[in-house]
Design an enzyme around this catalytic site. Sequence first.
Site, PDB file in Angstrom:
ATOM      1  N   ARG A 163     -11.167  57.579   1.720  1.00 54.25           N
ATOM      2  CA  ARG A 163     -10.429  57.935   0.503  1.00 54.25           C
ATOM      3  C   ARG A 163      -9.943  59.381   0.536  1.00 54.25           C
ATOM      4  O   ARG A 163      -8.867  59.681   0.016  1.00 54.25           O
ATOM      5  CB  ARG A 163     -11.303  57.711  -0.722  1.00 54.25           C
ATOM      6  CG  ARG A 163     -11.481  56.240  -0.999  1.00 54.25           C
ATOM      7  CD  ARG A 163     -12.411  56.014  -2.150  1.00 54.25           C
ATOM      8  NE  ARG A 163     -12.374  54.624  -2.553  1.00 54.25           N
ATOM      9  CZ  ARG A 163     -13.344  54.028  -3.223  1.00 54.25           C
ATOM     10  NH1 ARG A 163     -14.414  54.692  -3.581  1.00 54.25           N
ATOM     11  NH2 ARG A 163     -13.228  52.763  -3.561  1.00 54.25           N
ATOM     12  N   LYS A 178     -18.436  34.337  -5.974  1.00 52.44           N
ATOM     13  CA  LYS A 178     -18.360  33.552  -7.211  1.00 52.44           C
ATOM     14  C   LYS A 178     -16.964  33.107  -7.619  1.00 52.44           C
ATOM     15  O   LYS A 178     -16.015  33.878  -7.545  1.00 52.44           O
ATOM     16  CB  LYS A 178     -18.902  34.405  -8.349  1.00 52.44           C
ATOM     17  CG  LYS A 178     -20.381  34.659  -8.267  1.00 52.44           C
ATOM     18  CD  LYS A 178     -20.823  35.222  -9.608  1.00 52.44           C
ATOM     19  CE  LYS A 178     -22.122  35.968  -9.526  1.00 52.44           C
ATOM     20  NZ  LYS A 178     -22.053  37.179 -10.352  1.00 52.44           N
ATOM     21  N   GLY A 233     -13.381  45.638  -1.710  1.00 51.93           N
ATOM     22  CA  GLY A 233     -14.392  46.378  -0.944  1.00 51.93           C
ATOM     23  C   GLY A 233     -14.935  45.621   0.248  1.00 51.93           C
ATOM     24  O   GLY A 233     -15.003  46.149   1.353  1.00 51.93           O
ATOM     25  N   GLY A 252     -10.457  46.139  -7.519  1.00 49.49           N
ATOM     26  CA  GLY A 252     -10.181  45.645  -8.873  1.00 49.49           C
ATOM     27  C   GLY A 252      -8.742  45.878  -9.288  1.00 49.49           C
ATOM     28  O   GLY A 252      -8.086  44.997  -9.860  1.00 49.49           O
TER      29      GLY A 252
HETATM   30  P1  AMP Z   1     -17.263  39.371  -3.979  1.00 51.87           P
HETATM   31  O1  AMP Z   1     -17.832  40.694  -4.394  1.00 51.87           O
HETATM   32  O2  AMP Z   1     -17.239  38.350  -5.061  1.00 51.87           O
HETATM   33  O3  AMP Z   1     -15.962  39.485  -3.213  1.00 51.87           O
HETATM   34  O4  AMP Z   1     -18.340  38.781  -2.992  1.00 51.87           O
HETATM   35  C1  AMP Z   1     -18.643  39.362  -1.766  1.00 51.87           C
HETATM   36  C2  AMP Z   1     -19.996  38.880  -1.342  1.00 51.87           C
HETATM   37  O5  AMP Z   1     -19.989  37.488  -1.262  1.00 51.87           O
HETATM   38  C3  AMP Z   1     -20.418  39.390   0.006  1.00 51.87           C
HETATM   39  O6  AMP Z   1     -21.468  40.292  -0.168  1.00 51.87           O
HETATM   40  C4  AMP Z   1     -20.864  38.138   0.738  1.00 51.87           C
HETATM   41  O7  AMP Z   1     -22.104  38.309   1.379  1.00 51.87           O
HETATM   42  C5  AMP Z   1     -21.028  37.129  -0.376  1.00 51.87           C
HETATM   43  N1  AMP Z   1     -20.901  35.751   0.098  1.00 51.87           N
HETATM   44  C6  AMP Z   1     -19.938  35.217   0.867  1.00 51.87           C
HETATM   45  N2  AMP Z   1     -20.201  33.935   1.145  1.00 51.87           N
HETATM   46  C7  AMP Z   1     -21.373  33.619   0.538  1.00 51.87           C
HETATM   47  C8  AMP Z   1     -22.185  32.439   0.478  1.00 51.87           C
HETATM   48  N3  AMP Z   1     -21.828  31.326   1.093  1.00 51.87           N
HETATM   49  N4  AMP Z   1     -23.307  32.496  -0.250  1.00 51.87           N
HETATM   50  C9  AMP Z   1     -23.666  33.626  -0.862  1.00 51.87           C
HETATM   51  N5  AMP Z   1     -22.953  34.771  -0.831  1.00 51.87           N
HETATM   52  C10 AMP Z   1     -21.815  34.776  -0.135  1.00 51.87           C
END
Ligand code: AMP
Length: 395
Positions: A35, A197, A353, A376
């Site tokens: 950054r 999620k 990120g 975001g």
């Molecule tokens: P996000 O912040 O929603 O983009 O999520 C990123 C996180 O999702 C990362 O830390 C990954 O480790 C996690 N992730 C990806 N695939 C899976 C999975 N199948 N089960 C649990 N966590 C996951």
Amino acid sequence: MKTVKEYDFSNKKALVRVDFNVPFDENFNVTDDTRIRLSMPTIELILKKGGSVILMSHLGRPKGPDASLSMKHILPTLEKALGRKVKFAADCIGDEAKNAAASLQAGEVLVLENLRFYKEEEAGDEAFAQKLAVLGDCYVNDAFGTAHRAHASTTIIAKFFAKDKMFGLLLAGELESIDKALKTGKAPLTAIMGGSKVSSKISIIMQLLDKVDVLIIGGGMGYTFAKAQGGNVGNSKVEEDYLQTALDVVAKAKEKGVKLFLPVDCVIADDFSNNANTKIAPNDNIPAGWQGLDVGPETNKIFADAIENAGTILWNGPVGVFEMEKFEKGTVSVADAIVKATANGAFSLIGGGDSVAAINKYNLADKVSYISTGGGAMLEYLEGKVLPGVEAVLN
Ligand code: AMP
């Protein structure tokens, strides 16, 4: 767009909102200076045009003054990047800041103390914004990562600079890249959405279905889709409240003629650990006691094929738990396919990120078209939302 390129900075003090929210180790060494480096073009251009620069940023989430989150920790890294000494004011407003700003000469750089030592910053307090505004002759917003927040230094402050407000090169570049991808990008426009999620990505997924030709969904989200479609997903992460939402995504994709790719197989584990036992299973038939933590080999082929045929690519979120070596293959495969497509002329935009961390981890940063600094902010801009920090400079 009004940017620092058009403005005459001679003998002007430019108040520049940057995003120097960088990570440190326990000895306050900056562990990732991305950054800071990305802010250099704006700072150097202002100095070259005969101005001086007053830098303001937040760092971490302090609850009031906190020596461990002082901006003074970033000074050595900033001085190295700039190749010159910089000055520091131990407060971002008040006499200390005013005196330091008043004595600043053309060609000099001053760093203000962490804006978030004042709760008024995040509250978007107008009086606080005015106390910042008096320090400079003009205002430059170069902090894309906080452009979706109506904070004092990112948005409210702009009203005190009727005409003398503009974007820095980094923020302008971010907006141009997203516009390029969404509005003028070559077809097919292919989005890859990963992450843990459905709930945190659903509004962007629904918006993207109006814009993209191809949508690839991976990561933890895949199991909510599999369960919604009647599959057995064992102990995999599922958001029970989003089963219908997943079906709505599938239906909307069909209605809009968007090609939707969901995982067909996955790497399953008997524990959420790099030491777990693993095997490959169909995405919709995971035994009890096992959970899916990465997409499988068949899925990798399908995803890579779709990505390599893309004209424009948007990627947000890893398709597996890439932080653990046993579950990184899917994310590596996505990254490799994006690199290949980029080499063949596709425009690729990576944001968020975790996907940026993945691209950096595999040393592929210079092999994609653009890496966004704002997770975001990028998602909100992609969704078509007005970013308050952008709006404030434009109006
Ligand atoms: P996000 O912040 O929603 O983009 O999520 C990123 C996180 O999702 C990362 O830390 C990954 O480790 C996690 N992730 C990806 N695939 C899976 C999975 N199948 N089960 C649990 N966590 C996951």
